[in-house]
Design a protein around this motif. Structure first.
Motif, PDB file in Angstrom:
ATOM      1  N   PRO A 103       0.831  -1.225   0.000  1.00  0.00           N
ATOM      2  CA  PRO A 103       0.000   0.000   0.000  1.00  0.00           C
ATOM      3  C   PRO A 103       0.861   1.270   0.000  1.00  0.00           C
ATOM      4  CG  PRO A 103      -0.809  -1.542   1.637  1.00  0.00           C
ATOM      5  CD  PRO A 103       0.476  -2.091   1.105  1.00  0.00           C
ATOM      6  N   LEU A 104       1.967   1.231   0.710  1.00  0.00           N
ATOM      7  CA  LEU A 104       2.838   2.407   0.731  1.00  0.00           C
ATOM      8  C   LEU A 104       3.454   2.656  -0.647  1.00  0.00           C
ATOM      9  CD1 LEU A 104       4.660   1.887   4.147  1.00  0.00           C
ATOM     10  CD2 LEU A 104       2.870   3.535   3.630  1.00  0.00           C
ATOM     11  N   LEU A 105       3.869   1.586  -1.302  1.00  0.00           N
ATOM     12  CA  LEU A 105       4.423   1.732  -2.654  1.00  0.00           C
ATOM     13  C   LEU A 105       3.375   2.291  -3.612  1.00  0.00           C
ATOM     14  CD1 LEU A 105       6.578  -1.528  -2.977  1.00  0.00           C
ATOM     15  CD2 LEU A 105       7.398   0.825  -2.757  1.00  0.00           C
ATOM     16  N   ARG A 106       2.120   1.821  -3.517  1.00  0.00           N
ATOM     17  CA  ARG A 106       1.036   2.335  -4.367  1.00  0.00           C
ATOM     18  C   ARG A 106       0.794   3.821  -4.080  1.00  0.00           C
ATOM     19  NH1 ARG A 106      -1.407  -2.940  -3.687  1.00  0.00           N
ATOM     20  NH2 ARG A 106      -2.475  -2.168  -1.841  1.00  0.00           N
ATOM     21  N   GLN A 107       0.851   4.173  -2.772  1.00  0.00           N
ATOM     22  CA  GLN A 107       0.650   5.577  -2.396  1.00  0.00           C
ATOM     23  C   GLN A 107       1.778   6.448  -2.960  1.00  0.00           C
ATOM     24  OE1 GLN A 107       0.454   6.193   1.827  1.00  0.00           O
ATOM     25  NE2 GLN A 107      -0.301   8.291   1.617  1.00  0.00           N
ATOM     26  N   ILE A 108       3.026   5.954  -2.873  1.00  0.00           N
ATOM     27  CA  ILE A 108       4.167   6.702  -3.425  1.00  0.00           C
ATOM     28  C   ILE A 108       4.007   6.874  -4.932  1.00  0.00           C
ATOM     29  CG2 ILE A 108       6.651   6.575  -3.900  1.00  0.00           C
ATOM     30  CD1 ILE A 108       6.952   5.290  -1.087  1.00  0.00           C
ATOM     31  N   GLU A 109       3.637   5.793  -5.617  1.00  0.00           N
ATOM     32  CA  GLU A 109       3.433   5.862  -7.063  1.00  0.00           C
ATOM     33  C   GLU A 109       2.339   6.871  -7.409  1.00  0.00           C
ATOM     34  OE1 GLU A 109       2.601   1.821  -8.152  1.00  0.00           O
ATOM     35  OE2 GLU A 109       4.704   1.223  -8.056  1.00  0.00           O
ATOM     36  N   SER A 110       1.269   6.859  -6.624  1.00  0.00           N
ATOM     37  CA  SER A 110       0.159   7.780  -6.854  1.00  0.00           C
ATOM     38  C   SER A 110       0.618   9.225  -6.643  1.00  0.00           C
ATOM     39  CB  SER A 110      -0.995   7.449  -5.902  1.00  0.00           C
ATOM     40  OG  SER A 110      -1.999   8.426  -5.984  1.00  0.00           O
ATOM     41  N   LEU A 111       1.384   9.454  -5.565  1.00  0.00           N
ATOM     42  CA  LEU A 111       1.896  10.809  -5.306  1.00  0.00           C
ATOM     43  C   LEU A 111       2.847  11.261  -6.415  1.00  0.00           C
ATOM     44  CD1 LEU A 111       2.541  10.612  -1.455  1.00  0.00           C
ATOM     45  CD2 LEU A 111       0.811  12.009  -2.611  1.00  0.00           C
ATOM     46  N   GLN A 112       3.677  10.345  -6.894  1.00  0.00           N
ATOM     47  CA  GLN A 112       4.595  10.690  -7.981  1.00  0.00           C
ATOM     48  C   GLN A 112       3.819  11.048  -9.251  1.00  0.00           C
ATOM     49  OE1 GLN A 112       7.089   7.183  -8.041  1.00  0.00           O
ATOM     50  NE2 GLN A 112       8.731   8.213  -6.863  1.00  0.00           N
ATOM     51  N   ALA A 113       2.796  10.270  -9.542  1.00  0.00           N
ATOM     52  CA  ALA A 113       1.972  10.543 -10.730  1.00  0.00           C
ATOM     53  C   ALA A 113       1.262  11.884 -10.580  1.00  0.00           C
ATOM     54  CB  ALA A 113       0.955   9.416 -10.947  1.00  0.00           C
TER      55      ALA A 113
END
Length: 137
Positions: A103-113
């Motif tokens: 979930p943290l990796l998905r959140q980071i990816e979402s923030l980067q996008a």
């Protein structure tokens, strides 16, 4: 005849003296024998007491070592159990880390996008403002 009588008296005296000497020697031997037997008896008694004391000490030491061995066995079993539990927890954590980081990796990816999108929008706004400035000048 007188010599014969004297000889008889001397032989008789010799027999009496010999008998007395034998009795004295026998009494001396008996007395010494009793003394030796008494000493031997005391020595046997002392050695028996010493043996009993050593046997009692040995039994105490055996009991102590038995209790200590039992206590140490229990301690080893407890440590092995705790080690197995710790290894199990470690394995659980090792398995659960990837699950908890997804979930943290998905959140980071979402923030980067989101950041990339906002940066793109900002660059467009900036380009538009720069164009207006240059058109106005």
């Amino acid at each position: 005849e007188e010599l014969e009588g004297e000889k008889g008296r001397l032989e008789s005296g010799l027999r009496v003296a010999k008998t007395a000497a034998e009795e004295d020697a026998q009494q001396f031997v008996e007395k010494e024998k009793r003394a030796v037997e008494k000493q031997a008896g005391k020595r046997v008694e002392m050695l028996s007491e010493s043996l009993e004391s050593m046997q009692a000490a040995m039994r105490r030491l055996e009991q102590q070592s038995s209790h200590k061995e039992s206590r140490l066995r229990s301690e080893v079993e407890d440590l092995q159990r705790r080690c197995a539990e710790a290894e199990g927890r470690c394995q659980e954590l090792t398995c659960s880390v990837p699950e908890s980081t997804r979930p943290l990796l998905r959140q980071i990816e979402s923030l980067q996008a989101s950041f990339a999108e906002k940066q793109r929008v900002w660059e467009q706004v900036e380009a538009g403002l720069n164009k207006r400035c240059s058109d106005a000048a």
